[in-house]
Design a protein around this motif. Structure first.
Motif, PDB file in Angstrom:
ATOM      1  N   ASN A  71       4.861  15.415  14.023  1.00 42.92           N
ATOM      2  CA  ASN A  71       5.511  16.017  12.856  1.00 42.92           C
ATOM      3  C   ASN A  71       5.302  17.535  12.873  1.00 42.92           C
ATOM      4  O   ASN A  71       4.457  18.075  12.171  1.00 42.92           O
ATOM      5  CB  ASN A  71       4.944  15.413  11.570  1.00 42.92           C
ATOM      6  N   TYR A  72       6.073  18.215  13.689  1.00 41.30           N
ATOM      7  CA  TYR A  72       5.904  19.658  13.846  1.00 41.30           C
ATOM      8  C   TYR A  72       7.160  20.409  13.413  1.00 41.30           C
ATOM      9  O   TYR A  72       8.266  19.855  13.344  1.00 41.30           O
ATOM     10  CB  TYR A  72       5.563  20.003  15.294  1.00 41.30           C
ATOM     11  N   SER A  73       6.975  21.692  13.123  1.00 40.14           N
ATOM     12  CA  SER A  73       8.071  22.597  12.763  1.00 40.14           C
ATOM     13  C   SER A  73       7.905  23.901  13.515  1.00 40.14           C
ATOM     14  O   SER A  73       6.788  24.268  13.914  1.00 40.14           O
ATOM     15  CB  SER A  73       8.087  22.865  11.253  1.00 40.14           C
ATOM     16  N   GLY A  85      16.572  19.786   7.875  1.00 41.78           N
ATOM     17  CA  GLY A  85      15.342  20.240   8.516  1.00 41.78           C
ATOM     18  C   GLY A  85      15.124  21.735   8.473  1.00 41.78           C
ATOM     19  O   GLY A  85      14.180  22.238   9.088  1.00 41.78           O
ATOM     20  N   ILE A  86      15.998  22.470   7.755  1.00 42.71           N
ATOM     21  CA  ILE A  86      15.916  23.934   7.695  1.00 42.71           C
ATOM     22  C   ILE A  86      15.399  24.364   6.328  1.00 42.71           C
ATOM     23  O   ILE A  86      15.776  23.811   5.292  1.00 42.71           O
ATOM     24  CB  ILE A  86      17.285  24.575   7.977  1.00 42.71           C
ATOM     25  N   LYS A 137      12.514  28.242   8.881  1.00 39.77           N
ATOM     26  CA  LYS A 137      11.668  27.196   9.429  1.00 39.77           C
ATOM     27  C   LYS A 137      12.543  25.988   9.759  1.00 39.77           C
ATOM     28  O   LYS A 137      13.447  25.633   8.985  1.00 39.77           O
ATOM     29  CB  LYS A 137      10.587  26.816   8.412  1.00 39.77           C
ATOM     30  N   TYR A 138      12.257  25.355  10.896  1.00 39.77           N
ATOM     31  CA  TYR A 138      13.067  24.205  11.323  1.00 39.77           C
ATOM     32  C   TYR A 138      12.169  23.080  11.805  1.00 39.77           C
ATOM     33  O   TYR A 138      11.266  23.286  12.624  1.00 39.77           O
ATOM     34  CB  TYR A 138      14.032  24.610  12.443  1.00 39.77           C
ATOM     35  N   ASN A 139      12.439  21.857  11.305  1.00 31.83           N
ATOM     36  CA  ASN A 139      11.742  20.644  11.723  1.00 31.83           C
ATOM     37  C   ASN A 139      12.688  19.809  12.585  1.00 31.83           C
ATOM     38  O   ASN A 139      13.620  19.176  12.075  1.00 31.83           O
ATOM     39  CB  ASN A 139      11.293  19.847  10.504  1.00 31.83           C
ATOM     40  N   GLN A 179      13.490  11.559  11.199  1.00 30.35           N
ATOM     41  CA  GLN A 179      12.536  10.451  11.302  1.00 30.35           C
ATOM     42  C   GLN A 179      11.693  10.294  10.040  1.00 30.35           C
ATOM     43  O   GLN A 179      10.927   9.349   9.914  1.00 30.35           O
ATOM     44  CB  GLN A 179      11.634  10.659  12.522  1.00 30.35           C
ATOM     45  N   HIS A 180      11.834  11.228   9.127  1.00 30.42           N
ATOM     46  CA  HIS A 180      11.205  11.148   7.809  1.00 30.42           C
ATOM     47  C   HIS A 180       9.697  10.897   7.885  1.00 30.42           C
ATOM     48  O   HIS A 180       9.156   9.977   7.274  1.00 30.42           O
ATOM     49  CB  HIS A 180      11.855  10.037   6.974  1.00 30.42           C
TER      50      HIS A 180
END
Length: 394
Positions: free
Chosen positions: A24-26, A167-168, A201-203, A208-209
């Motif tokens: 779970n990284y960004s 994700g942004i 920031k972007y994940n 995949q929540h």
């Protein structure tokens, strides 16, 4: 300095080295704009234009694999790479920093996130005193703020995140940043900055929540513990001395666990600083002889610390109860008369160390009873020395 970098990386790996957290990284990119604080007269002619630069971060959201994740409401662990132009290319040049950090949530909703964060690592500077000064005997002709290529880097502040979806998120922050070598090399006034940042920031794995699930945790035992720490180090006092002096400290502390994430200690600190042998050309402390008593100071300190699993970190606040140097500073006053200062007294940090000291402390447990210790001892904004130590916890 290399040892400090290795310790920081070792602690960082221990914080993020779990399966769900690693997934779970960004990625975060920010533009930086700010100013250098003129905390000493050396910086009056060095500071010109604003600080400008950029930072790239990788962050991991903790997922609850460790009890301390729950105690701190699932903080974020990150590593940042910052590149800054310090606003005076000929003298201050550019800075490149790499540092791990911990980010604690204050507000964590679907619409807004507010965090505080702190971190420490390494910085490289391409301009320093030796390659900027036209006269190595004159602080005013070069970069007297920095005396070495490799320096420590501290970052602390807060930031705001506003998710857009997909994700942004937009991010903005305000930070205090510091670069210096902890007086290992001189001159070393250090650089303090106040910087604002804005970015995105972007994940990549947002579909995949990954979301941490809170589970009830057993409380840590509310008990007392005793710590003994022995540390050593070295530093220069004055750039004209061209001499490195040994330093050391011995700490005996008693701690009480106040909760799952906080403990409080009271300690007796004994310090040895070899610079006070009377040989320095620096006219700050009036010493005419080389005596052991002038190299010893003893104090008592209050030591609040955050507890993050095997890692603990805090800021210690102390006052000297035995300090033979207090009546030998400032130099001009001590030279002309006998001083008899009380335990607490008014003083100017530019002329003397004073009665108050602080320590930024980091500890990492190797076993139940053995741990590594790293500290930076300061008098207000002036660093005295770095403490590299090992400790025993009873």
């Amino acid at each position: 300095m290399k040892n400090k970098i290795l310790i920081s990386l070792f602690c960082f790996i221990s914080l993020v080295g779990q399966g769900q957290t690693l997934k779970n990284y960004s990625v975060k990119g920010q533009f930086i704009y700010g100013n250098i604080l003129k905390h000493t007269t050396h910086l009056n002619n060095l500071v010109k234009d604003p600080v400008k630069g950029a930072e790239l971060d990788i962050e991991w959201q903790t997922m609850g694999e460790q009890p301390w994740h729950h105690y701190f409401h699932f903080p974020t662990v990150g590593i940042g790479v910052a590149g800054l132009d310090l606003g005076h290319p000929e003298m201050l040049g550019q800075l490149l920093a790499v540092y791990p950090y911990l980010q604690l949530p204050l507000i964590n909703s679907n619409f807004l996130k507010l965090n505080i964060r702190g971190g420490a690592g390494m910085s490289l500077l391409n301009k320093r005193f030796n390659n900027t000064a036209t006269d190595l005997n004159d602080l005013n002709t070069g970069n007297a703020a920095i005396g070495s290529v490799v320096n420590v880097y501290f970052a602390g502040g807060g930031n705001l995140e506003i998710p857009f979806g997909g994700g942004i998120a937009a991010v903005a922050g305000f930070n205090w940043n510091h670069a210096s070598n902890g007086s290992f090399y001189q001159p070393n006034s250090g650089i303090n900055m106040l910087n604002a940042s804005v970015g995105l920031k972007y994940n990549p794995n947002y579909k995949q929540h990954y979301k941490p699930q809170y589970k009830e945790q057993e409380g840590l035992p509310q008990r007392f513990s005793v710590e003994i720490i022995a540390s050593c180090g070295a530093r220069e006092l004055y750039y004209k001395d061209d001499k490195m002096y040994p330093t050391g400290s011995l700490v005996l502390g008693v701690f009480r666990q106040l909760g799952n994430n906080l403990r409080l200690g009271i300690a007796a600190d004994a310090f040895y600083d070899g610079v006070y042998d009377g040989s320095s050309k620096f006219k700050r402390t009036y010493l005419t002889t080389d005596e052991l008593k002038n190299k010893i100071r003893v104090g008592v300190s209050l030591q609040p610390e955050l507890v993050l699993g095997k890692l603990s970190a805090g800021i210690h606040f102390g006052m000297y109860v035995y300090n033979p140097l207090k009546n030998k500073e400032p130099y001009s006053t001590a030279e002309t008369g006998t001083l008899n200062k009380s335990l607490i007294y008014a003083y100017d940090i530019d002329d003397e160390d004073g009665w108050f000291y602080t320590r930024a402390a980091l500890k990492y447990s190797l076993t139940e009873h053995l741990f590594l210790s790293l500290g930076l001892k300061t008098h207000l904004q002036k660093a005295e020395f770095i403490e590299w130590g090992v400790g025993c916890r009873l």
